[in-house]
Design a protein around this motif. Structure first.
Motif: not given
Length: 222
Positions: A197-218
């Motif tokens: 990966y060119l960018d392999f920075g740590q995934t934050s808790d807030s990103e996890v929550v945001q992505l799960l919420a987005t998927a759920n709303r969709a």
């Protein structure tokens, strides 16, 4: 993918590429499960491409007495949490039933804490479902192994392991635990997941929550 050979721009880019490969399997009624935290951005793209529900599969290691980093098994979260114990290793390190029960209770509390931090909806049962387990890559395969074992115990109908990159040796070791493996890169020699990966920075808790919420709303908006 980027123009750099065998390297993904980031986890979302890897997810786009992986999603196309998984889509070619034409899986009926899929459920996408991500191993957090790094697996969530990858799995988000897979779930979006397949128009499938996205959930997380939390795994907590059960350590040996006096040596917590030495795993004798794991507790895997879900609608019906599963305990996976290597009985031979447990006997070797002197982990009796009382010790294992105490450790399971301890790790269950930690799972509940993490579930409260990450989840935006109740866990989705994999029983009878065609499950796609996604991570951002595999190094040794220890966590993925217990996750696959737990999915077998939960009676998932079909289990597909999908990762952007993994060593061939790990893929061979995991082959018998799932019905199919989708892996975009299996370099030899293999050094580290992040090297691809060119960018392999740590995934934050807030990103996890945001992505799960987005998927759920969709899904709710359909």
């Amino acid at each position: 993918m980027t123009d750099t050979a065998n390297r993904f721009a980031n986890r979302r880019s890897a997810g786009h590429a992986l999603a196309e490969a998984v889509a070619r399997l034409d899986i009926e009624d899929p459920l996408v499960l991500a191993l957090p935290r790094g697996g969530v951005p990858v799995a988000f793209e897979v779930a979006r491409r397949l128009n499938a529900p996205l959930d997380i599969l939390l795994v907590r290691k059960i350590g040996a007495p006096g040596h917590e980093e030495y795993g004798i098994g794991a507790l895997v979260d879900g609608s019906n949490p599963q305990v996976v114990i290597d009985e031979a290793v447990a006997r070797m390190v002197g982990a009796d039933a009382d010790y294992i029960n105490r450790e399971v209770e301890h790790q269950l509390r930690e799972l509940e804490r993490r579930r409260a931090a990450y989840r935006t909806a109740p866990p989705i049962s994999p029983t009878g479902r065609n499950v796609i387990l996604v991570d951002d890559g595999i190094a040794t395969g220890g966590t993925v192994k217990v996750a696959l074992q737990a999915l077998r115990k939960s009676a998932a109908s079909r289990i597909i392991l999908a990762v952007p990159v993994a060593p061939r040796s790990a893929l061979l070791a995991l082959q018998s635990l799932c019905d199919e493996i989708v892996c975009l890169l299996a370099p030899e020699p293999f050094y580290a997941v992040g090297a691809h990966y060119l960018d392999f920075g740590q995934t934050s808790d807030s990103e996890v929550v945001q992505l799960l919420a987005t998927a759920n709303r969709a899904r709710e908006g359909q």
